[in-house]
Enzyme design. Structure first.
Site, short mmCIF file in Angstrom:
data_model
loop_
_atom_site.label_atom_id
_atom_site.label_comp_id
_atom_site.label_asym_id
_atom_site.label_seq_id
_atom_site.Cartn_x
_atom_site.Cartn_y
_atom_site.Cartn_z
N VAL A 93 5.13 -14.14 -22.89
CA VAL A 93 5.36 -15.28 -21.91
C VAL A 93 4.45 -15.46 -21.00
O VAL A 93 3.60 -14.57 -20.76
CB VAL A 93 6.49 -14.71 -21.08
CG1 VAL A 93 7.12 -15.74 -19.95
CG2 VAL A 93 7.72 -14.54 -22.02
N GLY B 140 1.35 -13.33 -17.08
CA GLY B 140 1.90 -13.29 -18.22
C GLY B 140 2.29 -11.89 -18.63
O GLY B 140 2.09 -11.05 -17.96
N LYS B 141 2.96 -11.76 -19.68
CA LYS B 141 3.46 -10.44 -19.99
C LYS B 141 3.97 -10.60 -21.62
O LYS B 141 4.31 -11.73 -22.11
CB LYS B 141 4.76 -9.98 -19.44
CG LYS B 141 4.89 -8.56 -19.23
CD LYS B 141 3.89 -7.96 -18.23
CE LYS B 141 4.22 -6.48 -18.27
NZ LYS B 141 3.39 -5.86 -17.19
N GLY B 142 3.77 -9.34 -22.39
CA GLY B 142 4.11 -9.44 -23.76
C GLY B 142 5.06 -8.06 -24.07
O GLY B 142 5.02 -7.14 -23.34
N ASP C 23 0.70 -1.62 -21.33
CA ASP C 23 1.84 -1.59 -19.97
C ASP C 23 2.50 -0.32 -20.99
O ASP C 23 2.12 0.50 -21.59
CB ASP C 23 2.67 -2.82 -20.33
CG ASP C 23 3.83 -2.81 -19.11
OD1 ASP C 23 3.29 -2.87 -17.98
OD2 ASP C 23 5.12 -2.69 -19.38
#
Ligand code: NAD
Length: 434
Positions: free
Chosen positions: A74, A119-121, A160
């Protein structure tokens, strides 16, 4: 962080409460709204991620069977710079969670004023069930699937929950084979030998130390002899403990998943760190330290201390225990350790809370330094990283503190206002395409 240990730990706590994290993030945004003059049109933009990608990842297991997993990336907002945020491997990963985490990264990067969006995934998977070779295949295929979105000037992933430097190294390698070019700046948190930054390992704990020193000074509490309790003795907690002890603080409470320990006269941190460097699972269990008693993990959070540093999991300080917390200051090393209800209770009781988006931003600031070094092909000395980190975090604390005083609001609200307003201003100045 150790992939398997962390997964086990995280699996125990997933989804015991039905909270939609994206809804929670939007509620926080709405709280900020009444304190700002951001126009309605811009609010509509702030409430939605720019881009959400869902990918299917066929994974060939070691026994030859194929399992199809789902992954996400995202990009919440890129008005202030390329999107930045980690990749999580966890059974609880959902599109709503990834959207929320990407939003929080957007505000965090803006609060510390580094030129990134958020953002992040993530991949919905249980890495404790995967062999190292399966993990590598999964990472490489996921990288190939999100490759159209990521890039040094577009979107830069990082570690993460349950991902680490090795996973980042595989991403760099995969991208190099897909693009035909060396491109280490495409992710941060890599091994030093692959282009990682000296000082990154310690950066989040060091940032927690800077935040603690800054707030103690403003409250007129001498760090020399100030008592501190720290929940979690992993990367963030153990490094913050060591650095604060070096500054003269008295660490009287420490804990990890194996239990909590109380030493009213203050732990000898060198001794504790030497113990966990060889103890089974690097845990505090069986810690041989004079003048120490074992206490429960719940009791650690309510010790009579100047500073409490939750540095383990989210939702640790809740409506249930907030009334019993005796600390004057809470510095949030972990992400989301205080629930909104607890936040209100602590605020009414006059406890000063340095919010996560400020207190644990040392990691992303140092990731920014790693990216800068990769782009310039010019690695820095560790000393330079630490000094710059200190300057950025001290400036951010100063700005948040001043806003909180001017408007008579909490540091958390002030940090959110500062971050969200910076993003809103960037959107307004750029205008809306087309
Ligand atoms: P880690 O896995 O290295 O350490 C977590 C620690 O918490 C371990 O010592 C574990 O035993 C302990 N723990 C687990 N359950 C516990 C419980 N019930 N009571 C007490 N201790 C418990 O993780 P980390 O990298 O130190 O991250 C800790 C927190 O900080 C997480 O919320 C993470 O999202 C946040 N954070 C980390 C970074 C980073 O750079 N590592 C950056 C920003 C935020």
């Amino acid at each position: 962080m150790a992939i398997q240990d962390t997964t086990r730990m995280v699996s125990e706590r997933i989804r015991d409460v039905e909270i939609n994290p994206y809804e929670m993030m939007l509620q926080q945004l709405d709280m900020v709204r009444e304190y700002t003059d951001i126009p309605d049109n811009i609010w509509q933009i702030l409430r939605k991620p720019e881009r959400t990608l869902e990918v299917s990842i066929p994974l060939t297991r070691d026994d030859g069977n194929v399992e199809v997993l789902t992954g996400y990336r995202v990009q919440y907002n890129s008005s202030r710079g390329p999107c930045k945020g980690g990749i999580r491997f966890h059974p609880g990963v959902t599109p709503e969670e990834v959207k929320a985490l990407a939003g929080w990264m957007t505000w965090k990067c803006a609060v510390v004023n580094i030129p990134y969006g958020g953002g992040k995934g993530g991949i919905c998977c249980d890495p404790s069930r995967l062999s190292r070779t399966e993990l590598e295949r999964l990472t490489r295929r996921y990288t190939a699937m999100i490759y159209p979105l990521i890039g040094t000037r577009r979107d830069i992933p990082a570690p993460d929950v349950n991902t680490n430097a090795q996973v980042m190294n595989w991403i760099v390698d995969t991208v190099q084979f897909l693009s035909g070019e060396s491109n280490p700046g495409i992710v941060t948190g890599k091994s030093i030998e692959v282009g990682g930054a000296l000082g990154r390992h310690e950066a989040t704990g060091r940032g927690v130390m800077f935040a603690t020193l800054g707030v103690l000074q403003r409250l007129g509490i001498d760090v020399e002899g100030a008592s501190v309790a720290i929940q979690g003795f992993g990367n963030v907690g153990s490094i913050a403990a060591r650095l604060l002890a070096e500054e003269g603080a008295k660490i009287i409470g420490i804990s990890d998943v194996s239990g909590a320990h109380h030493c009213p006269s203050g732990f000898d941190m060198k001794q504790v760190l030497a113990y966990v460097s060889t103890s089974p699972g690097h845990l505090l269990a069986g810690l041989p330290h004079p003048g120490t008693e074992e206490i429960s993990n719940d009791d650690l959070l309510t010790l009579d201390v100047d500073v409490l540093i939750p540095a383990a999991l989210e939702a640790q300080i809740t409506a249930r225990n907030a009334g019993d917390v005796k600390a004057r200051v809470i510095v949030e090393g972990a992400n989301g350790p205080t629930t909104p209800e607890a936040d209100l209770i602590l605020g009414e009781r006059g406890v000063t809370i340095v919010p996560d988006i400020l207190a644990n931003a040392g990691g992303v600031v140092c990731s920014y330094f790693e990216w800068v070094q990769n782009i310039q092909c010019f690695p820095w000395e560790e000393e330079e990283t630490n000094q710059r980190l200190g300057r950025i975090l001290q400036r951010a604390l100063r700005e948040v503190w001043t806003l909180a005083e001017e408007r008579d609001i909490s540091l958390r609200l002030a940090a959110f206002i500062l971050g969200v307003e910076r993003v809103a201003t960037a959107i307004q100045l750029r205008g809306i395409f087309p």
